[in-house]
Design a protein around this motif. Structure first.
Motif, PDB file in Angstrom:
ATOM      1  N   LYS A   1      30.480  30.806  43.910  1.00  0.00           N
ATOM      2  CA  LYS A   1      30.264  29.358  43.898  1.00  0.00           C
ATOM      3  C   LYS A   1      30.156  28.765  45.304  1.00  0.00           C
ATOM      4  CE  LYS A   1      32.370  28.320  39.392  1.00  0.00           C
ATOM      5  NZ  LYS A   1      32.715  29.680  38.950  1.00  0.00           N
TER       6      LYS A   1
ATOM      7  N   ALA B   1      35.130  32.723  42.626  1.00  0.00           N
ATOM      8  CA  ALA B   1      35.133  31.759  43.734  1.00  0.00           C
ATOM      9  C   ALA B   1      33.986  32.048  44.694  1.00  0.00           C
ATOM     10  CB  ALA B   1      36.472  31.813  44.469  1.00  0.00           C
TER      11      ALA B   1
ATOM     12  N   ASP C   1      42.585  25.715  40.622  1.00  0.00           N
ATOM     13  CA  ASP C   1      41.824  26.960  40.587  1.00  0.00           C
ATOM     14  C   ASP C   1      40.834  26.939  41.748  1.00  0.00           C
ATOM     15  OD1 ASP C   1      40.147  29.123  39.999  1.00  0.00           O
ATOM     16  OD2 ASP C   1      40.375  28.834  37.830  1.00  0.00           O
ATOM     17  N   VAL C   2      40.985  27.893  42.650  1.00  0.00           N
ATOM     18  CA  VAL C   2      40.167  27.903  43.864  1.00  0.00           C
ATOM     19  C   VAL C   2      38.680  28.001  43.550  1.00  0.00           C
ATOM     20  CG1 VAL C   2      39.652  29.236  45.944  1.00  0.00           C
ATOM     21  CG2 VAL C   2      42.018  28.739  45.333  1.00  0.00           C
ATOM     22  N   GLN C   3      38.312  28.649  42.446  1.00  0.00           N
ATOM     23  CA  GLN C   3      36.886  28.734  42.122  1.00  0.00           C
ATOM     24  C   GLN C   3      36.288  27.344  41.912  1.00  0.00           C
ATOM     25  OE1 GLN C   3      35.438  30.017  38.365  1.00  0.00           O
ATOM     26  NE2 GLN C   3      37.355  29.634  37.283  1.00  0.00           N
TER      27      GLN C   3
ATOM     28  N   CYS D   1      42.610  32.339  41.766  1.00  0.00           N
ATOM     29  CA  CYS D   1      41.235  32.158  41.301  1.00  0.00           C
ATOM     30  C   CYS D   1      41.103  32.590  39.837  1.00  0.00           C
ATOM     31  CB  CYS D   1      40.265  32.987  42.140  1.00  0.00           C
ATOM     32  SG  CYS D   1      40.297  32.714  43.915  1.00  0.00           S
ATOM     33  N   ASP D   2      40.460  31.760  39.034  1.00  0.00           N
ATOM     34  CA  ASP D   2      40.049  32.121  37.670  1.00  0.00           C
ATOM     35  C   ASP D   2      41.211  32.648  36.835  1.00  0.00           C
ATOM     36  OD1 ASP D   2      38.376  32.390  35.519  1.00  0.00           O
ATOM     37  OD2 ASP D   2      37.181  34.023  36.365  1.00  0.00           O
TER      38      ASP D   2
ATOM     39  N   ALA E   1      35.665  25.861  45.394  1.00  0.00           N
ATOM     40  CA  ALA E   1      34.750  26.616  46.249  1.00  0.00           C
ATOM     41  C   ALA E   1      33.420  25.915  46.545  1.00  0.00           C
ATOM     42  CB  ALA E   1      34.499  27.999  45.640  1.00  0.00           C
TER      43      ALA E   1
END
Length: 322
Positions: free
Chosen positions: A288, A285, A254-256, A211-212, A259
């Motif tokens: 969001k 994440a 990127d998981v964010q 993430c991020d 999300a």
């Protein structure tokens, strides 16, 4: 309490610093279309390990790119009606774990599947052929390739979705009651899977990785699980002339950015002293996600065993039996 990151009031509103590619939605819609065209050729082979109240299988299927992917699968013996299931994802460099660790869920009436990620500690194949650096880690594998669909974590995310779909399609599983869970890399994969398979019932992600990425870099925490970002710059872009383009490329995985697609109930756990996956990257994440959600905070803990978290996740998943 000492802080390694933002104060909590800032964490709760932080929206991330890594970019979201302009064609992000199209990228993932095309990726899912590619997955839909794959013939999984699933095999269920009785495993050497068996237990009194469980049937245990080595599960193999074909993923995108033709890779043969492995997962453990255990289900209750003599189930008389469709029941819930949980799908587990492991930490970075690990594997699907021991069979015995799945039996608490089986004993409670769940089918359980546990994935081996490509190219890590288990049996799944890594068939990726990419241009550019692959040293030190999987985040940068494919980052320098002309085709952004060569990113290895794209394949890993799609493998999670394919496994969950296969479990949902099993005759003895209630497709409306399938949960996903994991910690660290497994937490990131949990959120990615819930985003790609909106039919998932619930997701439990403990201190999610992936993430991020730019926030991790700006905090000078591109070490441990994120160390390949540091090596990438040192070997490929030592003057950071293409830093923006690099982080935009990582934006696809990127998981964010995934999300907002999540529709299920989400439970997350975060140690506020985490210097491997810093809290702000996790909150990027979490903030969001628009579906029902909660985050359990461990103020004095880092990227480590969180006392009681496993029991809380278990109770969270037991909610699908009600």
């Amino acid at each position: 309490m000492m802080l390694v990151d933002m104060p909590l009031d800032q964490l709760k509103v932080y929206q991330g610093s890594s970019p979201r590619p302009a064609d992000f939605d199209r990228y993932w819609e095309e990726s899912l279309e590619e997955l839909n065209a794959v013939d999984p050729q699933m095999e269920l082979i009785p495993a050497e390990f068996q237990a009194p109240n469980a049937e245990c299988f080595d599960l193999y299927f074909r993923g995108v790119g033709g890779a043969r992917i492995y997962a453990k699968l255990a289900r209750p013996k003599n189930a008389t009606k469709p029941h819930p299931a949980v799908v587990q994802f492991h930490g970075y460099s690990g594997h699907s774990g021991d069979w015995s660790g799945m039996l608490n869920y089986v004993q409670s009436g769940f089918t359980v599947a546990a994935l081996d990620c490509r190219g890590q500690g288990g049996k799944s194949q890594d068939v990726s052929r990419v241009e550019g650096m692959t040293l030190r880690g999987h985040i940068v594998r494919g980052a320098a390739d002309p085709d952004p669909k060569k990113l290895l974590f794209r394949s890993n995310y799609l493998d999670t979705a394919e496994l969950v779909r296969l479990v949902m399609a099993m005759d003895d599983v209630d497709a409306t009651r399938v949960g996903v869970m994991g910690g660290s890399q497994g937490g990131g994969l949990t959120l990615a899977c819930a985003a790609l398979v909106p039919e998932v019932n619930r997701a439990a992600a403990s201190y999610p990785f992936l993430c991020d990425y730019r926030r991790v870099w700006n905090m000078d925490l591109a070490k441990a699980a994120y160390e390949d970002i540091q090596y990438y710059f040192r070997q490929v872009d030592p003057t950071h002339a293409h830093e923006d383009a690099f982080f935009e490329r990582l934006g696809y995985i990127d998981v964010q950015n995934l999300a907002p697609r999540i529709r299920c109930r989400v439970r997350m756990a975060t140690g506020l002293m985490d210097t491997v996956c810093p809290p702000s990257s996790q909150f990027a994440a979490f903030n969001k996600i628009t579906s029902p959600k909660e985050v359990v905070l461990y103020p004095d803990f880092g990227h480590e065993f969180l006392p009681g978290d496993g029991d809380k996740v278990y109770r969270f998943m037991l909610g699908m039996l009600e």
